[in-house]
Design a protein around this motif. Sequence first.
Motif, mmCIF file in Angstrom:
data_model
loop_
_atom_site.group_PDB
_atom_site.id
_atom_site.type_symbol
_atom_site.label_atom_id
_atom_site.label_comp_id
_atom_site.label_asym_id
_atom_site.label_seq_id
_atom_site.Cartn_x
_atom_site.Cartn_y
_atom_site.Cartn_z
ATOM 1 N N MET A 1 141.892 26.420 -48.238
ATOM 2 C CA MET A 1 142.566 26.632 -46.972
ATOM 3 C C MET A 1 142.228 28.016 -46.451
ATOM 4 N N THR A 2 142.216 28.130 -45.151
ATOM 5 C CA THR A 2 141.924 29.422 -44.553
ATOM 6 C C THR A 2 143.205 30.199 -44.319
ATOM 7 N N ASP A 3 143.074 31.512 -44.274
ATOM 8 C CA ASP A 3 144.220 32.386 -44.067
ATOM 9 C C ASP A 3 144.710 32.394 -42.620
ATOM 10 N N ASP A 4 143.853 31.978 -41.684
ATOM 11 C CA ASP A 4 144.242 32.049 -40.280
ATOM 12 C C ASP A 4 144.807 30.733 -39.744
ATOM 13 N N PHE A 5 145.300 29.880 -40.624
ATOM 14 C CA PHE A 5 145.862 28.594 -40.221
ATOM 15 C C PHE A 5 147.020 28.784 -39.245
ATOM 16 N N PHE A 6 147.834 29.802 -39.471
ATOM 17 C CA PHE A 6 148.994 30.030 -38.627
ATOM 18 C C PHE A 6 148.737 31.077 -37.532
ATOM 19 N N ALA A 7 147.507 31.485 -37.368
ATOM 20 C CA ALA A 7 147.165 32.471 -36.346
ATOM 21 C C ALA A 7 147.325 31.849 -34.956
ATOM 22 N N PRO A 8 147.818 32.634 -33.998
ATOM 23 C CA PRO A 8 147.943 32.102 -32.637
ATOM 24 C C PRO A 8 146.563 31.846 -32.043
ATOM 25 N N PRO A 9 146.496 30.983 -31.049
ATOM 26 C CA PRO A 9 145.196 30.738 -30.419
ATOM 27 C C PRO A 9 144.700 32.013 -29.738
ATOM 28 N N PRO A 10 143.408 32.135 -29.551
ATOM 29 C CA PRO A 10 142.873 33.343 -28.910
ATOM 30 C C PRO A 10 143.443 33.504 -27.499
ATOM 31 N N PHE A 11 143.668 34.747 -27.114
ATOM 32 C CA PHE A 11 144.221 35.060 -25.799
ATOM 33 C C PHE A 11 143.141 34.905 -24.740
ATOM 34 N N LYS A 12 143.426 34.113 -23.745
ATOM 35 C CA LYS A 12 142.500 33.891 -22.633
ATOM 36 C C LYS A 12 143.059 34.630 -21.423
ATOM 37 N N ALA A 13 142.585 35.848 -21.231
ATOM 38 C CA ALA A 13 143.143 36.740 -20.214
ATOM 39 C C ALA A 13 143.014 36.155 -18.806
ATOM 40 N N GLU A 14 141.897 35.514 -18.489
ATOM 41 C CA GLU A 14 141.704 34.970 -17.143
ATOM 42 C C GLU A 14 142.732 33.889 -16.838
ATOM 43 N N GLU A 15 142.966 32.998 -17.808
ATOM 44 C CA GLU A 15 143.959 31.944 -17.615
ATOM 45 C C GLU A 15 145.368 32.526 -17.530
ATOM 46 N N ALA A 16 145.650 33.506 -18.360
ATOM 47 C CA ALA A 16 146.972 34.132 -18.348
ATOM 48 C C ALA A 16 147.211 34.856 -17.019
ATOM 49 N N LEU A 17 146.195 35.523 -16.491
ATOM 50 C CA LEU A 17 146.317 36.207 -15.212
ATOM 51 C C LEU A 17 146.588 35.206 -14.091
ATOM 52 N N ALA A 18 145.861 34.100 -14.084
ATOM 53 C CA ALA A 18 146.080 33.064 -13.063
ATOM 54 C C ALA A 18 147.505 32.510 -13.158
ATOM 55 N N GLY A 19 147.984 32.267 -14.365
ATOM 56 C CA GLY A 19 149.343 31.762 -14.550
ATOM 57 C C GLY A 19 150.394 32.769 -14.120
ATOM 58 N N LEU A 20 150.167 34.035 -14.423
ATOM 59 C CA LEU A 20 151.110 35.092 -14.039
ATOM 60 C C LEU A 20 151.157 35.241 -12.524
ATOM 61 N N LYS A 21 150.013 35.189 -11.872
ATOM 62 C CA LYS A 21 149.979 35.263 -10.408
ATOM 63 C C LYS A 21 150.707 34.071 -9.787
ATOM 64 N N ARG A 22 150.510 32.892 -10.348
ATOM 65 C CA ARG A 22 151.202 31.692 -9.858
ATOM 66 C C ARG A 22 152.709 31.868 -9.987
ATOM 67 N N GLN A 23 153.156 32.409 -11.113
ATOM 68 C CA GLN A 23 154.575 32.637 -11.344
ATOM 69 C C GLN A 23 155.142 33.623 -10.321
ATOM 70 N N LEU A 24 154.422 34.686 -10.025
ATOM 71 C CA LEU A 24 154.883 35.673 -9.055
ATOM 72 C C LEU A 24 154.985 35.061 -7.662
ATOM 73 N N ARG A 25 154.046 34.187 -7.302
ATOM 74 C CA ARG A 25 154.129 33.515 -6.006
ATOM 75 C C ARG A 25 155.319 32.558 -5.958
ATOM 76 N N GLU A 26 155.629 31.921 -7.076
ATOM 77 C CA GLU A 26 156.800 31.041 -7.137
ATOM 78 C C GLU A 26 158.083 31.825 -6.914
ATOM 79 N N TRP A 27 158.085 33.097 -7.299
ATOM 80 C CA TRP A 27 159.256 33.963 -7.098
ATOM 81 C C TRP A 27 159.281 34.533 -5.689
ATOM 82 N N ARG A 28 158.424 34.023 -4.815
ATOM 83 C CA ARG A 28 158.369 34.405 -3.407
ATOM 84 C C ARG A 28 157.853 35.830 -3.165
ATOM 85 N N LEU A 29 157.057 36.322 -4.099
ATOM 86 C CA LEU A 29 156.407 37.610 -3.875
ATOM 87 C C LEU A 29 155.132 37.354 -3.078
ATOM 88 N N VAL A 30 154.806 38.256 -2.197
ATOM 89 C CA VAL A 30 153.644 38.112 -1.327
ATOM 90 C C VAL A 30 152.469 38.868 -1.933
#
Length: 97
Positions: A1-30
Amino acid sequence: MTDDFFAPPPFKAEEALAGLKRQLREWRLVEREGRFELQGRAIVELRLEGSAIHARTVRKLAMSPQWDETRLRSSADVRRFGDALQRQLAHWADRDD
């Protein structure tokens, strides 16, 4: 077994940025010129820096704001940032009522 079995998935900054921007627009920020505004005042700036998101937030609503900077390097950082910003927005909304 590998030691990284429980490691979180790699961080995808571009996807996270798009999701964060979407969230801010949902909060009615311009979104304007890379900044998100509330009542015509810039409160958040987000940009991609390599494999992280560089985030700037204002300390308080002002025409000449002071900025706090942070680096979001994981999904947990993005969630914490979003939660803190949501609390700050609620605080400002309560103050305006």
